[in-house]
Motif scaffolding. Sequence first.
Motif, PDB file in Angstrom:
ATOM      1  N   LYS A  48       1.719   1.931   6.262  1.00 55.06           N
ATOM      2  CA  LYS A  48       1.108   1.686   4.952  1.00 55.06           C
ATOM      3  C   LYS A  48       0.815   0.197   4.844  1.00 55.06           C
ATOM      4  N   LEU A  49      -0.464  -0.133   4.633  1.00 54.89           N
ATOM      5  CA  LEU A  49      -0.881  -1.515   4.438  1.00 54.89           C
ATOM      6  C   LEU A  49      -1.229  -1.679   2.965  1.00 54.89           C
ATOM      7  N   ILE A  50      -0.691  -2.719   2.342  1.00 51.34           N
ATOM      8  CA  ILE A  50      -0.873  -2.918   0.905  1.00 51.34           C
ATOM      9  C   ILE A  50      -1.637  -4.211   0.659  1.00 51.34           C
ATOM     10  N   SER A  51      -2.707  -4.110  -0.110  1.00 47.71           N
ATOM     11  CA  SER A  51      -3.562  -5.260  -0.401  1.00 47.71           C
ATOM     12  C   SER A  51      -2.974  -6.133  -1.507  1.00 47.71           C
ATOM     13  N   ALA A  52      -3.629  -7.251  -1.757  1.00 48.98           N
ATOM     14  CA  ALA A  52      -3.199  -8.192  -2.794  1.00 48.98           C
ATOM     15  C   ALA A  52      -3.158  -7.530  -4.168  1.00 48.98           C
ATOM     16  N   GLU A  53      -4.056  -6.588  -4.407  1.00 45.72           N
ATOM     17  CA  GLU A  53      -4.109  -5.910  -5.705  1.00 45.72           C
ATOM     18  C   GLU A  53      -3.167  -4.712  -5.775  1.00 45.72           C
ATOM     19  N   GLY A  54      -2.470  -4.413  -4.669  1.00 46.74           N
ATOM     20  CA  GLY A  54      -1.526  -3.311  -4.661  1.00 46.74           C
ATOM     21  C   GLY A  54      -2.079  -1.991  -4.167  1.00 46.74           C
ATOM     22  N   PHE A  55      -3.332  -1.980  -3.715  1.00 47.59           N
ATOM     23  CA  PHE A  55      -3.906  -0.740  -3.191  1.00 47.59           C
ATOM     24  C   PHE A  55      -3.293  -0.441  -1.832  1.00 47.59           C
ATOM     25  N   GLU A  56      -2.946   0.814  -1.591  1.00 48.10           N
ATOM     26  CA  GLU A  56      -2.263   1.200  -0.365  1.00 48.10           C
ATOM     27  C   GLU A  56      -3.199   1.956   0.579  1.00 48.10           C
ATOM     28  N   PHE A  57      -3.207   1.546   1.840  1.00 46.56           N
ATOM     29  CA  PHE A  57      -3.961   2.216   2.885  1.00 46.56           C
ATOM     30  C   PHE A  57      -2.956   2.778   3.879  1.00 46.56           C
ATOM     31  N   VAL A  58      -2.962   4.079   4.077  1.00 42.56           N
ATOM     32  CA  VAL A  58      -2.082   4.705   5.056  1.00 42.56           C
ATOM     33  C   VAL A  58      -2.939   5.034   6.269  1.00 42.56           C
ATOM     34  N   ILE A  59      -2.635   4.361   7.389  1.00 45.18           N
ATOM     35  CA  ILE A  59      -3.428   4.547   8.598  1.00 45.18           C
ATOM     36  C   ILE A  59      -2.508   4.887   9.766  1.00 45.18           C
ATOM     37  N   HIS A  60      -3.105   5.410  10.811  1.00 43.75           N
ATOM     38  CA  HIS A  60      -2.339   5.751  12.007  1.00 43.75           C
ATOM     39  C   HIS A  60      -1.768   4.478  12.627  1.00 43.75           C
ATOM     40  N   LYS A  61      -0.544   4.558  13.093  1.00 46.99           N
ATOM     41  CA  LYS A  61       0.146   3.397  13.657  1.00 46.99           C
ATOM     42  C   LYS A  61      -0.624   2.818  14.842  1.00 46.99           C
ATOM     43  N   ASP A  62      -1.241   3.664  15.674  1.00 44.36           N
ATOM     44  CA  ASP A  62      -2.024   3.172  16.813  1.00 44.36           C
ATOM     45  C   ASP A  62      -3.167   2.281  16.347  1.00 44.36           C
ATOM     46  N   VAL A  78       3.517  -2.779   5.281  1.00 46.41           N
ATOM     47  CA  VAL A  78       3.188  -4.197   5.424  1.00 46.41           C
ATOM     48  C   VAL A  78       2.342  -4.604   4.225  1.00 46.41           C
ATOM     49  N   THR A  79       2.787  -5.639   3.515  1.00 40.73           N
ATOM     50  CA  THR A  79       2.077  -6.125   2.340  1.00 40.73           C
ATOM     51  C   THR A  79       1.328  -7.409   2.688  1.00 40.73           C
ATOM     52  N   PHE A  80       0.084  -7.481   2.251  1.00 44.69           N
ATOM     53  CA  PHE A  80      -0.754  -8.650   2.489  1.00 44.69           C
ATOM     54  C   PHE A  80      -1.170  -9.254   1.147  1.00 44.69           C
ATOM     55  N   PRO A  81      -0.366 -10.163   0.593  1.00 47.89           N
ATOM     56  CA  PRO A  81      -0.653 -10.723  -0.727  1.00 47.89           C
ATOM     57  C   PRO A  81      -1.905 -11.603  -0.770  1.00 47.89           C
ATOM     58  N   GLU A  82      -2.437 -11.965   0.377  1.00 54.84           N
ATOM     59  CA  GLU A  82      -3.620 -12.829   0.420  1.00 54.84           C
ATOM     60  C   GLU A  82      -4.897 -12.087   0.803  1.00 54.84           C
ATOM     61  N   ILE A  83      -4.808 -10.785   1.083  1.00 52.44           N
ATOM     62  CA  ILE A  83      -5.984 -10.030   1.527  1.00 52.44           C
ATOM     63  C   ILE A  83      -6.375  -9.037   0.438  1.00 52.44           C
ATOM     64  N   GLU A  89      -9.699  -2.839   3.302  1.00 50.55           N
ATOM     65  CA  GLU A  89     -10.371  -1.572   3.611  1.00 50.55           C
ATOM     66  C   GLU A  89     -11.275  -1.732   4.831  1.00 50.55           C
ATOM     67  N   LYS A  90     -12.031  -2.810   4.864  1.00 49.68           N
ATOM     68  CA  LYS A  90     -12.924  -3.060   6.002  1.00 49.68           C
ATOM     69  C   LYS A  90     -12.119  -3.278   7.278  1.00 49.68           C
TER      70      LYS A  90
END
Length: 98
Positions: free
Chosen positions: A8-22, A48-53, A59-60
Amino acid sequence: MRKEDTVKLISAEGFEFVIHKDAAMVSQTIRNMLTSPGNFAEAELGVVTFPEISTTILEKICKYFHWNLQFASGKETEFHIEPEMTLELMMAANYLHT
């Protein structure tokens, strides 16, 4: 897809992207966060949280991770980047070592 196969990757705004580990492992930075020895929260939780992205950029980046896996397996397609995203994407790519 099993939970242990995803990140799970979390953006600066708190949006969560669940992607395959590979796909996430395309990034050397994320790979290090998830596989480093020790009891790091990222490795234990798979988050993993990315407070600057920003959400748009993250998403891109997630799309790029998946595209990269397809390209590496021989499927050659173009990866379009909107000109207005270029600077932010370059900064994020530099941080993520992609």
